[in-house]
Design a protein around this motif. Sequence first.
Motif, PDB file in Angstrom:
ATOM      1  N   ARG A 242     -25.503  35.713  31.725  1.00 46.00           N
ATOM      2  CA  ARG A 242     -25.126  36.825  30.863  1.00 46.00           C
ATOM      3  C   ARG A 242     -24.213  37.706  31.705  1.00 46.00           C
ATOM      4  O   ARG A 242     -24.659  38.424  32.579  1.00 46.00           O
ATOM      5  N   LEU A 243     -22.909  37.607  31.433  1.00 45.10           N
ATOM      6  CA  LEU A 243     -21.915  38.340  32.191  1.00 45.10           C
ATOM      7  C   LEU A 243     -21.922  39.813  31.808  1.00 45.10           C
ATOM      8  O   LEU A 243     -22.116  40.146  30.639  1.00 45.10           O
ATOM      9  N   ASP A 244     -21.670  40.680  32.784  1.00 43.45           N
ATOM     10  CA  ASP A 244     -21.482  42.090  32.454  1.00 43.45           C
ATOM     11  C   ASP A 244     -20.249  42.227  31.575  1.00 43.45           C
ATOM     12  O   ASP A 244     -20.210  43.063  30.683  1.00 43.45           O
ATOM     13  N   GLY A 245     -19.241  41.391  31.829  1.00 43.62           N
ATOM     14  CA  GLY A 245     -18.050  41.386  31.003  1.00 43.62           C
ATOM     15  C   GLY A 245     -17.366  40.036  31.050  1.00 43.62           C
ATOM     16  O   GLY A 245     -17.296  39.413  32.102  1.00 43.62           O
ATOM     17  N   ALA A 246     -16.883  39.589  29.912  1.00 41.85           N
ATOM     18  CA  ALA A 246     -16.090  38.361  29.826  1.00 41.85           C
ATOM     19  C   ALA A 246     -14.769  38.749  29.174  1.00 41.85           C
ATOM     20  O   ALA A 246     -14.739  39.145  28.009  1.00 41.85           O
ATOM     21  N   PHE A 247     -13.692  38.669  29.933  1.00 49.60           N
ATOM     22  CA  PHE A 247     -12.367  39.061  29.454  1.00 49.60           C
ATOM     23  C   PHE A 247     -11.712  37.846  28.816  1.00 49.60           C
ATOM     24  O   PHE A 247     -11.545  36.811  29.450  1.00 49.60           O
ATOM     25  N   ALA A 248     -11.360  37.981  27.534  1.00 52.53           N
ATOM     26  CA  ALA A 248     -10.800  36.854  26.776  1.00 52.53           C
ATOM     27  C   ALA A 248      -9.985  37.392  25.606  1.00 52.53           C
ATOM     28  O   ALA A 248     -10.038  38.577  25.287  1.00 52.53           O
ATOM     29  N   ARG A 249      -9.264  36.498  24.964  1.00 50.25           N
ATOM     30  CA  ARG A 249      -8.521  36.881  23.761  1.00 50.25           C
ATOM     31  C   ARG A 249      -9.513  37.324  22.687  1.00 50.25           C
ATOM     32  O   ARG A 249     -10.616  36.780  22.576  1.00 50.25           O
ATOM     33  N   SER A 250      -9.107  38.277  21.892  1.00 45.30           N
ATOM     34  CA  SER A 250      -9.929  38.748  20.796  1.00 45.30           C
ATOM     35  C   SER A 250     -10.276  37.570  19.883  1.00 45.30           C
ATOM     36  O   SER A 250      -9.418  36.763  19.550  1.00 45.30           O
ATOM     37  N   GLY A 251     -11.548  37.454  19.525  1.00 41.07           N
ATOM     38  CA  GLY A 251     -12.003  36.382  18.642  1.00 41.07           C
ATOM     39  C   GLY A 251     -12.467  35.130  19.352  1.00 41.07           C
ATOM     40  O   GLY A 251     -12.944  34.193  18.709  1.00 41.07           O
ATOM     41  N   THR A 252     -12.379  35.090  20.665  1.00 40.95           N
ATOM     42  CA  THR A 252     -12.732  33.887  21.431  1.00 40.95           C
ATOM     43  C   THR A 252     -14.150  33.398  21.151  1.00 40.95           C
ATOM     44  O   THR A 252     -14.384  32.199  21.075  1.00 40.95           O
ATOM     45  N   PHE A 253     -15.095  34.307  20.987  1.00 34.83           N
ATOM     46  CA  PHE A 253     -16.497  33.904  20.872  1.00 34.83           C
ATOM     47  C   PHE A 253     -17.027  33.879  19.438  1.00 34.83           C
ATOM     48  O   PHE A 253     -18.217  33.638  19.222  1.00 34.83           O
ATOM     49  N   ALA A 254     -16.167  34.096  18.480  1.00 35.58           N
ATOM     50  CA  ALA A 254     -16.602  34.112  17.079  1.00 35.58           C
ATOM     51  C   ALA A 254     -17.279  32.794  16.711  1.00 35.58           C
ATOM     52  O   ALA A 254     -16.781  31.717  17.004  1.00 35.58           O
ATOM     53  N   GLY A 255     -18.461  32.902  16.103  1.00 40.71           N
ATOM     54  CA  GLY A 255     -19.191  31.747  15.604  1.00 40.71           C
ATOM     55  C   GLY A 255     -19.913  30.926  16.642  1.00 40.71           C
ATOM     56  O   GLY A 255     -20.448  29.871  16.332  1.00 40.71           O
TER      57      GLY A 255
ATOM     58  N   ARG B 265     -11.413  49.963  28.717  1.00 36.46           N
ATOM     59  CA  ARG B 265     -10.216  50.756  28.400  1.00 36.46           C
ATOM     60  C   ARG B 265      -8.997  50.240  29.172  1.00 36.46           C
ATOM     61  O   ARG B 265      -7.893  50.147  28.621  1.00 36.46           O
ATOM     62  N   GLN B 266      -9.194  49.891  30.446  1.00 36.50           N
ATOM     63  CA  GLN B 266      -8.087  49.378  31.256  1.00 36.50           C
ATOM     64  C   GLN B 266      -7.572  48.054  30.684  1.00 36.50           C
ATOM     65  O   GLN B 266      -6.363  47.831  30.609  1.00 36.50           O
ATOM     66  N   CYS B 267      -8.484  47.208  30.291  1.00 38.04           N
ATOM     67  CA  CYS B 267      -8.113  45.909  29.720  1.00 38.04           C
ATOM     68  C   CYS B 267      -7.345  46.077  28.416  1.00 38.04           C
ATOM     69  O   CYS B 267      -6.342  45.400  28.183  1.00 38.04           O
ATOM     70  N   MET B 268      -7.804  46.987  27.560  1.00 33.03           N
ATOM     71  CA  MET B 268      -7.131  47.212  26.270  1.00 33.03           C
ATOM     72  C   MET B 268      -5.733  47.783  26.465  1.00 33.03           C
ATOM     73  O   MET B 268      -4.811  47.429  25.736  1.00 33.03           O
ATOM     74  N   GLN B 269      -5.570  48.676  27.445  1.00 32.21           N
ATOM     75  CA  GLN B 269      -4.252  49.249  27.712  1.00 32.21           C
ATOM     76  C   GLN B 269      -3.289  48.169  28.209  1.00 32.21           C
ATOM     77  O   GLN B 269      -2.100  48.198  27.892  1.00 32.21           O
ATOM     78  N   ALA B 270      -3.805  47.223  28.972  1.00 33.76           N
ATOM     79  CA  ALA B 270      -2.965  46.152  29.509  1.00 33.76           C
ATOM     80  C   ALA B 270      -2.519  45.186  28.414  1.00 33.76           C
ATOM     81  O   ALA B 270      -1.382  44.717  28.423  1.00 33.76           O
ATOM     82  N   ASP B 271      -3.423  44.882  27.464  1.00 28.28           N
ATOM     83  CA  ASP B 271      -3.089  43.951  26.380  1.00 28.28           C
ATOM     84  C   ASP B 271      -4.102  44.119  25.249  1.00 28.28           C
ATOM     85  O   ASP B 271      -5.238  43.639  25.356  1.00 28.28           O
ATOM     86  N   PRO B 272      -3.709  44.794  24.162  1.00 27.09           N
ATOM     87  CA  PRO B 272      -4.651  45.021  23.063  1.00 27.09           C
ATOM     88  C   PRO B 272      -5.116  43.753  22.346  1.00 27.09           C
ATOM     89  O   PRO B 272      -6.057  43.803  21.570  1.00 27.09           O
ATOM     90  N   GLY B 273      -4.500  42.624  22.621  1.00 22.16           N
ATOM     91  CA  GLY B 273      -4.915  41.364  22.010  1.00 22.16           C
ATOM     92  C   GLY B 273      -6.046  40.671  22.769  1.00 22.16           C
ATOM     93  O   GLY B 273      -6.519  39.620  22.353  1.00 22.16           O
ATOM     94  N   ARG B 274      -6.458  41.279  23.880  1.00 16.77           N
ATOM     95  CA  ARG B 274      -7.570  40.729  24.669  1.00 16.77           C
ATOM     96  C   ARG B 274      -8.667  41.778  24.748  1.00 16.77           C
ATOM     97  O   ARG B 274      -8.424  42.963  24.600  1.00 16.77           O
ATOM     98  N   TRP B 275      -9.889  41.314  24.972  1.00 12.47           N
ATOM     99  CA  TRP B 275     -11.045  42.206  24.934  1.00 12.47           C
ATOM    100  C   TRP B 275     -11.990  41.876  26.077  1.00 12.47           C
ATOM    101  O   TRP B 275     -12.133  40.717  26.466  1.00 12.47           O
ATOM    102  N   LEU B 276     -12.668  42.912  26.585  1.00  9.68           N
ATOM    103  CA  LEU B 276     -13.727  42.717  27.559  1.00  9.68           C
ATOM    104  C   LEU B 276     -15.044  42.715  26.799  1.00  9.68           C
ATOM    105  O   LEU B 276     -15.513  43.760  26.342  1.00  9.68           O
ATOM    106  N   TYR B 277     -15.616  41.537  26.610  1.00  8.44           N
ATOM    107  CA  TYR B 277     -16.874  41.379  25.882  1.00  8.44           C
ATOM    108  C   TYR B 277     -18.036  41.696  26.824  1.00  8.44           C
ATOM    109  O   TYR B 277     -18.275  40.963  27.786  1.00  8.44           O
ATOM    110  N   ALA B 278     -18.752  42.781  26.551  1.00  4.89           N
ATOM    111  CA  ALA B 278     -19.873  43.202  27.392  1.00  4.89           C
ATOM    112  C   ALA B 278     -21.113  42.369  27.101  1.00  4.89           C
ATOM    113  O   ALA B 278     -21.390  42.022  25.955  1.00  4.89           O
ATOM    114  N   GLU B 279     -21.848  42.061  28.163  1.00  3.03           N
ATOM    115  CA  GLU B 279     -23.124  41.334  28.067  1.00  3.03           C
ATOM    116  C   GLU B 279     -22.990  39.999  27.346  1.00  3.03           C
ATOM    117  O   GLU B 279     -23.901  39.572  26.623  1.00  3.03           O
ATOM    118  N   GLN B 280     -21.883  39.313  27.546  1.00  2.00           N
ATOM    119  CA  GLN B 280     -21.637  38.030  26.886  1.00  2.00           C
ATOM    120  C   GLN B 280     -22.428  36.917  27.575  1.00  2.00           C
ATOM    121  O   GLN B 280     -22.359  36.763  28.784  1.00  2.00           O
TER     122      GLN B 280
END
Length: 193
Positions: free
Chosen positions: A84-97, A56-71
Amino acid sequence: MTVVDEGVLTQEVFEDLARHAIRADEALRLEFVNGKLGVKAVPDGDHAQIIEWLTRQCMQADPGRWLYAEQGLRIETYRKGNARLDGAFARSGTFAGQGEWANPDGVLMAVEVTSYDADTDRRDRVEKPRAYAETGIPVYLLIDRETCEVKVHSQPDGVRYETVVTVPFGKTVRLPDPVGFELDTEPLKNWVR
């Protein structure tokens, strides 16, 4: 040839073991950090609540970035590891595919929340900061439930993080660029033993 017979653990063998371990026992997660096979406990409810709060904190700071859980990420520059990170903070779509073990390029911050297990000290406080710095992840955020502290590691030099800022739960800490926002850690006091 088996892993035990030859004493060798390759990237391919690790990934096969990890797939089977997750199916066989949902209470364990395998990692391959610094050339060593490790086991990570599945998070408890407070651990999950911390990740929800941080998301939630990450989304409030910048909705274009996401905290990917268990990445799952391929980490380390020459040892070829997997974490396997508890969270990986990156731009939305970073890990697609990318599949289960993604490339770390584009990760702005690695996040770990300590568990109450015997390997936490070695894994989250020693091995992972070194591995994430070697990989070049700009910021490593450790939420340490045992010490009730937040550690912000930054400025990786390819071997270690040159700057580490430690604050007790309840204080505000600045997450440096490229993350670039302040984090009020007061709520973390609610999710420790």
